[in-house]
Design a protein around this motif. Structure first.
Motif, PDB file in Angstrom:
ATOM      1  N   PRO A 189       1.004  -1.337  -0.172  1.00 51.51           N
ATOM      2  CA  PRO A 189       0.020   0.114   0.014  1.00 51.51           C
ATOM      3  C   PRO A 189       1.034   1.277   0.021  1.00 51.51           C
ATOM      4  O   PRO A 189       1.996   1.270   0.598  1.00 51.51           O
ATOM      5  N   PHE A 190       0.455   2.250  -0.735  1.00 49.53           N
ATOM      6  CA  PHE A 190       0.877   3.519  -0.710  1.00 49.53           C
ATOM      7  C   PHE A 190       0.133   4.677  -0.340  1.00 49.53           C
ATOM      8  O   PHE A 190      -1.187   4.628  -0.778  1.00 49.53           O
ATOM      9  N   GLY A 191       0.507   5.766   0.575  1.00 45.34           N
ATOM     10  CA  GLY A 191      -0.414   6.607   1.173  1.00 45.34           C
ATOM     11  C   GLY A 191       0.290   7.174   2.226  1.00 45.34           C
ATOM     12  O   GLY A 191       1.394   6.731   2.830  1.00 45.34           O
ATOM     13  N   GLY A 192      -0.228   8.202   2.907  1.00 52.34           N
ATOM     14  CA  GLY A 192       0.554   9.193   3.707  1.00 52.34           C
ATOM     15  C   GLY A 192      -0.275   9.198   5.037  1.00 52.34           C
ATOM     16  O   GLY A 192      -1.552   8.974   5.161  1.00 52.34           O
ATOM     17  N   TYR A 193       0.391   9.776   6.113  1.00 52.76           N
ATOM     18  CA  TYR A 193      -0.240  10.257   7.456  1.00 52.76           C
ATOM     19  C   TYR A 193      -0.443  11.827   7.390  1.00 52.76           C
ATOM     20  O   TYR A 193       0.182  12.638   6.311  1.00 52.76           O
ATOM     21  N   LYS A 194      -1.058  12.403   8.515  1.00 53.30           N
ATOM     22  CA  LYS A 194      -1.167  13.785   8.458  1.00 53.30           C
ATOM     23  C   LYS A 194      -1.574  14.500   7.492  1.00 53.30           C
ATOM     24  O   LYS A 194      -2.789  14.002   6.600  1.00 53.30           O
ATOM     25  N   ARG A 195      -1.136  15.650   6.798  1.00 54.40           N
ATOM     26  CA  ARG A 195      -1.521  16.500   5.932  1.00 54.40           C
ATOM     27  C   ARG A 195      -1.323  15.745   4.496  1.00 54.40           C
ATOM     28  O   ARG A 195      -1.482  16.472   3.380  1.00 54.40           O
ATOM     29  N   SER A 196      -0.725  14.705   4.499  1.00 55.29           N
ATOM     30  CA  SER A 196      -0.373  13.983   3.185  1.00 55.29           C
ATOM     31  C   SER A 196      -1.607  13.312   2.625  1.00 55.29           C
ATOM     32  O   SER A 196      -1.319  12.538   1.648  1.00 55.29           O
ATOM     33  N   GLY A 197      -2.391  13.189   3.333  1.00 57.72           N
ATOM     34  CA  GLY A 197      -3.767  12.617   2.881  1.00 57.72           C
ATOM     35  C   GLY A 197      -4.332  11.599   3.565  1.00 57.72           C
ATOM     36  O   GLY A 197      -3.984  11.345   4.692  1.00 57.72           O
ATOM     37  N   ASN A 198      -5.131  10.774   3.017  1.00 58.04           N
ATOM     38  CA  ASN A 198      -5.835   9.494   3.759  1.00 58.04           C
ATOM     39  C   ASN A 198      -6.211   8.551   2.507  1.00 58.04           C
ATOM     40  O   ASN A 198      -6.364   8.744   1.310  1.00 58.04           O
ATOM     41  N   GLY A 199      -6.273   7.250   3.001  1.00 60.88           N
ATOM     42  CA  GLY A 199      -6.575   6.125   2.116  1.00 60.88           C
ATOM     43  C   GLY A 199      -5.189   5.572   1.494  1.00 60.88           C
ATOM     44  O   GLY A 199      -4.138   6.278   1.756  1.00 60.88           O
ATOM     45  N   ARG A 200      -5.302   4.469   0.878  1.00 57.89           N
ATOM     46  CA  ARG A 200      -4.140   3.965   0.357  1.00 57.89           C
ATOM     47  C   ARG A 200      -4.540   3.420  -1.247  1.00 57.89           C
ATOM     48  O   ARG A 200      -5.534   3.000  -1.673  1.00 57.89           O
ATOM     49  N   GLU A 201      -3.361   3.518  -2.024  1.00 58.01           N
ATOM     50  CA  GLU A 201      -3.261   2.790  -3.256  1.00 58.01           C
ATOM     51  C   GLU A 201      -2.432   1.780  -3.514  1.00 58.01           C
ATOM     52  O   GLU A 201      -1.390   1.804  -2.552  1.00 58.01           O
ATOM     53  N   PHE A 202      -2.562   0.932  -4.426  1.00 58.15           N
ATOM     54  CA  PHE A 202      -1.744  -0.121  -4.833  1.00 58.15           C
ATOM     55  C   PHE A 202      -1.975  -1.235  -3.713  1.00 58.15           C
ATOM     56  O   PHE A 202      -2.372  -0.960  -2.628  1.00 58.15           O
ATOM     57  N   GLY A 203      -1.483  -2.261  -3.807  1.00 55.48           N
ATOM     58  CA  GLY A 203      -1.708  -3.397  -2.849  1.00 55.48           C
ATOM     59  C   GLY A 203      -3.101  -3.864  -2.710  1.00 55.48           C
ATOM     60  O   GLY A 203      -3.876  -3.203  -3.350  1.00 55.48           O
ATOM     61  N   GLU A 204      -3.314  -4.703  -1.915  1.00 53.49           N
ATOM     62  CA  GLU A 204      -4.698  -5.280  -1.769  1.00 53.49           C
ATOM     63  C   GLU A 204      -5.585  -4.018  -0.962  1.00 53.49           C
ATOM     64  O   GLU A 204      -6.711  -3.740  -1.030  1.00 53.49           O
ATOM     65  N   ALA A 205      -4.870  -3.227  -0.279  1.00 57.30           N
ATOM     66  CA  ALA A 205      -5.435  -1.895   0.384  1.00 57.30           C
ATOM     67  C   ALA A 205      -6.020  -1.225  -0.440  1.00 57.30           C
ATOM     68  O   ALA A 205      -6.956  -0.555  -0.397  1.00 57.30           O
ATOM     69  N   GLY A 206      -5.243  -0.959  -1.727  1.00 57.64           N
ATOM     70  CA  GLY A 206      -5.786  -0.123  -2.905  1.00 57.64           C
ATOM     71  C   GLY A 206      -7.253  -0.520  -3.346  1.00 57.64           C
ATOM     72  O   GLY A 206      -7.896   0.186  -3.596  1.00 57.64           O
ATOM     73  N   LEU A 207      -7.234  -1.929  -3.368  1.00 56.84           N
ATOM     74  CA  LEU A 207      -8.373  -2.199  -3.866  1.00 56.84           C
ATOM     75  C   LEU A 207      -9.597  -2.183  -2.723  1.00 56.84           C
ATOM     76  O   LEU A 207     -10.989  -1.866  -3.027  1.00 56.84           O
ATOM     77  N   GLY A 208      -9.115  -2.266  -1.449  1.00 57.13           N
ATOM     78  CA  GLY A 208     -10.059  -2.041  -0.411  1.00 57.13           C
ATOM     79  C   GLY A 208     -10.814  -0.780  -0.400  1.00 57.13           C
ATOM     80  O   GLY A 208     -11.998  -0.581   0.061  1.00 57.13           O
ATOM     81  N   GLU A 209     -10.101   0.323  -1.135  1.00 57.38           N
ATOM     82  CA  GLU A 209     -10.566   1.579  -1.009  1.00 57.38           C
ATOM     83  C   GLU A 209     -12.138   1.613  -1.815  1.00 57.38           C
ATOM     84  O   GLU A 209     -12.683   2.741  -1.483  1.00 57.38           O
ATOM     85  N   PHE A 210     -12.326   0.591  -2.701  1.00 62.28           N
ATOM     86  CA  PHE A 210     -13.502   0.538  -3.711  1.00 62.28           C
ATOM     87  C   PHE A 210     -14.504  -0.180  -3.252  1.00 62.28           C
ATOM     88  O   PHE A 210     -15.150  -0.596  -4.188  1.00 62.28           O
ATOM     89  N   ILE A 211     -14.221  -0.732  -2.172  1.00 60.19           N
ATOM     90  CA  ILE A 211     -15.195  -1.743  -1.528  1.00 60.19           C
ATOM     91  C   ILE A 211     -16.108  -1.276  -0.590  1.00 60.19           C
ATOM     92  O   ILE A 211     -15.666  -0.492   0.547  1.00 60.19           O
ATOM     93  N   GLU A 212     -17.291  -1.468  -0.405  1.00 57.45           N
ATOM     94  CA  GLU A 212     -18.286  -1.603   0.765  1.00 57.45           C
ATOM     95  C   GLU A 212     -18.456  -2.953   1.466  1.00 57.45           C
ATOM     96  O   GLU A 212     -18.781  -3.808   0.668  1.00 57.45           O
ATOM     97  N   LEU A 213     -18.350  -2.999   2.677  1.00 56.25           N
ATOM     98  CA  LEU A 213     -18.321  -4.311   3.424  1.00 56.25           C
ATOM     99  C   LEU A 213     -19.820  -4.260   3.931  1.00 56.25           C
ATOM    100  O   LEU A 213     -20.509  -3.734   4.506  1.00 56.25           O
ATOM    101  N   LYS A 214     -20.351  -5.489   3.461  1.00 51.42           N
ATOM    102  CA  LYS A 214     -21.988  -5.804   4.077  1.00 51.42           C
ATOM    103  C   LYS A 214     -21.683  -6.978   4.932  1.00 51.42           C
ATOM    104  O   LYS A 214     -21.112  -8.128   4.916  1.00 51.42           O
TER     105      LYS A 214
END
Length: 477
Positions: A446-471
């Motif tokens: 996963p790729f992404g930052g802390y603090k004012r560098s943003g939120n969420g992650r791209e790439f890796g399985e975590a990147g897929l997770g950003e596009f998922i709703e869990l039921k």
């Protein structure tokens, strides 16, 4: 040489068709190495965005229920198309961004092709379920997505959003940067040729204040993913807030490289300088604050000076560093260099002058500042150019304090005797990414930052997770 005039740059790609914009504006795309116009690109309007969202929402009702195997085959077909048109993609990025073509190949194109196949292999995750006591967890796609991508790694960020969204079963509207839009046109052709259903992917170029704002605020968009400056990211979040859509942001950085006392100084400083100078410093993860033990500081400064002065500049096969992306970006970087001089930093290499061997292009020399402290503007603000700052520290506690004394937390680096001895330092740094002893970027992680560098992650399985709703399905106990 790729003929970009054959691309549909006078049109938008909406619902599987190249169509005229409802607006009347266009903008030039400039080659930053020659300062000449490559082509004109149409600009979409808010009305065009609305039409695209309607198409994306309509097809989502069917697309979300396609099998994982179908989506995997389409993603692999897209990757095949990228391989077939690799030279076109290389030229599109190189000629609009200015990165030398031989570097563009591995820095900007090879990785995104790998990432497309990576997500082709993970569509099956959407059909997996998990047990949680008497419940079953089901993954579902979040819906219609708006993507706002940057100019500095345009294909990298395009694929980092589009590939996992397709894998999850989402539909989307992409808005490229006005500076580097051409690879998105090529990708639209590739996606269409691969057989992705009409309306799943839509392309609307145009200014962020129009197209980006419309995507962020539109009630028909379920998620917006933005890569760019922290300032612009805040505006995206504000526009998205009334509709309570998911927002992911990959924003700015002012990242530290801590060189430990037991490190190979020559190797560490050279790698640290090259990390900043690659892509002409236009890298959000660039380690632009080099922290060096005080008793080895003078030696480190001399090494950095030598690296900068040896740097080959231009766009030919020998060049390491090309021009900045635009005249505006060059002036921004020059203003920071002047600010560093005015605030008392010592200019060791580079500076304000055009490289002697070049008479055109938006070039800035690779620049090294010494005698920098963390209160200086050049140590606190993201310059986004080939400028590195060397800062001394007396012990590791001070190095950690300096490293974390920033509003950003995107990237970081540690160079020590070995990876094992670096890990205690890594654990103390407040950043989402850390490069140890020259470790390379990994698309599986996963790729992404802390603090004012943003939120969420791209790439890796975590990147897929950003596009998922869990039921969560509650079954009888």
């Amino acid at each position: 040489m790729t003929d970009f005039n054959k691309l549909h740059t006078d049109k938008l790609f909406i619902n599987g068709e190249w169509r005229e914009s409802l607006g009347s504006s266009s903008h030039p795309v400039i080659n930053p190495a020659t300062e000449e116009m490559i082509c004109q690109v149409v600009e979409g309007s808010a009305e065009d965005v609305d039409i695209a969202i309607t198409a994306a929402r309509s097809v989502f009702l069917k697309w979300r229920h396609t099998s994982a195997a179908q989506r995997s085959a389409l993603l692999n077909a897209i990757a095949d198309g990228m391989e077939e048109r690799k030279e076109d993609l290389i030229q599109a990025v190189s000629q609009t961004l200015g990165c030398p073509a031989h570097i563009t190949r591995w820095l900007h194109v090879d990785g995104p092709i790998y990432a497309m196949r990576y997500y082709a292999d993970r569509t099956s995750m959407m059909e997996e379920t998990e047990k949680a006591a008497h419940s079953i967890l089901i993954r579902e796609p979040i819906g219609v997505c708006g993507f706002i991508t940057p100019w500095n790694y345009p294909l990298h960020q395009f694929v980092g959003k589009v590939a996992p969204a397709l894998a999850a079963g989402c539909t989307m509207i992409a808005k490229p940067s006005e500076t580097t839009p051409l690879q998105d046109y090529i990708m639209a052709e590739i996606i269409d040729a691969a057989g992705v259903p009409a309306g799943v992917f839509n392309l609307i170029p145009g200014p962020g204040t129009v197209v980006g704002a419309a995507l962020s605020a539109h009630p028909g968009v379920d998620m917006v993913s933005f890569t760019g400056s922290t300032r612009a990211g805040v505006e995206v979040a504000k526009a998205a807030a009334p509709t309570v859509k998911r927002v992911t942001q990959e924003l700015g950085g002012k990242s530290p490289l801590i060189i430990a006392a037991d490190a190979d100084l020559q190797e560490a400083v050279r790698w640290g300088c090259e990390d900043v100078f690659i892509n002409s410093g236009q890298t959000c993860t660039a380690l632009t604050r080099m922290l060096v033990p005080a008793d080895r500081y003078a030696e480190a400064v001399e090494i950095a000076k030598q690296v900068a002065e040896e740097m080959a500049i231009g766009t030919d096969a020998n060049a390491f560093m090309g021009p900045l992306s635009s005249a505006r970006q060059r002036e921004i970087v020059r203003s920071y260099i002047q600010k560093g001089i005015d605030e008392g930093a010592r200019l060791v290499a580079g500076g304000l002058d055009m490289p002697a061997e070049l008479d055109k292009g938006f070039y800035v020399k690779p620049t090294v500042f010494a005698d920098v402290h963390n209160g200086m503007t050049i140590a606190r603000e993201e310059i986004f150019g080939p400028v590195t700052c060397l800062i001394p520290y007396k012990d590791m506690d001070e190095a950690i304090a300096i490293a974390n004394d920033t509003e950003y937390g995107l990237s970081s680096g540690v160079w020590a005797k070995d990876a094992e001895s670096a890990m205690p330092v890594v654990r103390r740094i407040e950043a989402g990414l850390c490069f140890v002893n020259g470790g390379e970027f990994n698309y599986d992680a996963p790729f992404g930052g802390y603090k004012r560098s943003g939120n969420g992650r791209e790439f890796g399985e975590a990147g897929l997770g950003e596009f998922i709703e869990l039921k969560s399905v509650q079954l009888p106990a």
